[in-house]
Write a protein that holds these residues in place. Sequence first.
Motif, short mmCIF file in Angstrom:
data_model
loop_
_atom_site.label_atom_id
_atom_site.label_comp_id
_atom_site.label_asym_id
_atom_site.label_seq_id
_atom_site.Cartn_x
_atom_site.Cartn_y
_atom_site.Cartn_z
N HIS A 43 0.83 -1.20 0.00
CA HIS A 43 0.00 0.00 0.00
C HIS A 43 0.87 1.26 0.00
O HIS A 43 0.61 2.21 -0.73
CB HIS A 43 -0.92 -0.02 1.22
N ALA A 46 2.31 1.83 -3.41
CA ALA A 46 1.30 2.37 -4.32
C ALA A 46 1.09 3.86 -4.06
O ALA A 46 0.98 4.65 -5.01
CB ALA A 46 -0.02 1.62 -4.16
N LEU A 47 1.05 4.28 -2.82
CA LEU A 47 0.90 5.70 -2.50
C LEU A 47 2.09 6.51 -2.97
O LEU A 47 1.93 7.61 -3.51
CB LEU A 47 0.69 5.90 -0.98
N ARG A 48 3.29 5.95 -2.79
CA ARG A 48 4.49 6.65 -3.26
C ARG A 48 4.49 6.79 -4.77
O ARG A 48 4.92 7.81 -5.32
CB ARG A 48 5.73 5.92 -2.79
N ALA A 49 3.99 5.78 -5.48
CA ALA A 49 3.90 5.85 -6.94
C ALA A 49 2.93 6.94 -7.37
O ALA A 49 3.17 7.65 -8.36
CB ALA A 49 3.48 4.50 -7.51
N ILE A 50 1.87 7.11 -6.61
CA ILE A 50 0.86 8.15 -6.95
C ILE A 50 1.47 9.54 -6.81
O ILE A 50 1.25 10.39 -7.66
CB ILE A 50 -0.38 8.00 -6.03
N VAL A 51 2.26 9.75 -5.75
CA VAL A 51 2.82 11.07 -5.53
C VAL A 51 4.16 11.27 -6.25
O VAL A 51 4.76 12.34 -6.17
CB VAL A 51 2.96 11.42 -4.03
N GLY A 52 4.65 10.23 -6.90
CA GLY A 52 5.85 10.35 -7.72
C GLY A 52 7.15 10.28 -6.96
O GLY A 52 8.12 10.92 -7.35
#
Length: 53
Positions: A43, A46-52
Motif C-alpha cells: 500500500h 502504491a501511494l508513493r507511486a501516486i505522488v511520484g
Amino acid sequence: MLSKHAGALIEAGYVEQRKAVRDTRQRVWLRLTPHGRKAYHGHLAALRAIVGQ
C-alpha cells in the motif's frame, strides 16, 4: 470506532491482538502479522507511486 477497524484487520489476518489486565485496566496490544506487513508495504509503495516518489 477503533475497535471496529481493528476487528476487521484481525479478521483479514493483517493484525494480531493481545489482551491483558494491568493496574485493574484492560490493555490491548495490536501487532502486524507478516501478511499485514506485506500488505502495508504494498500500500505504501502504491501511494508513493501516486505522488511520484
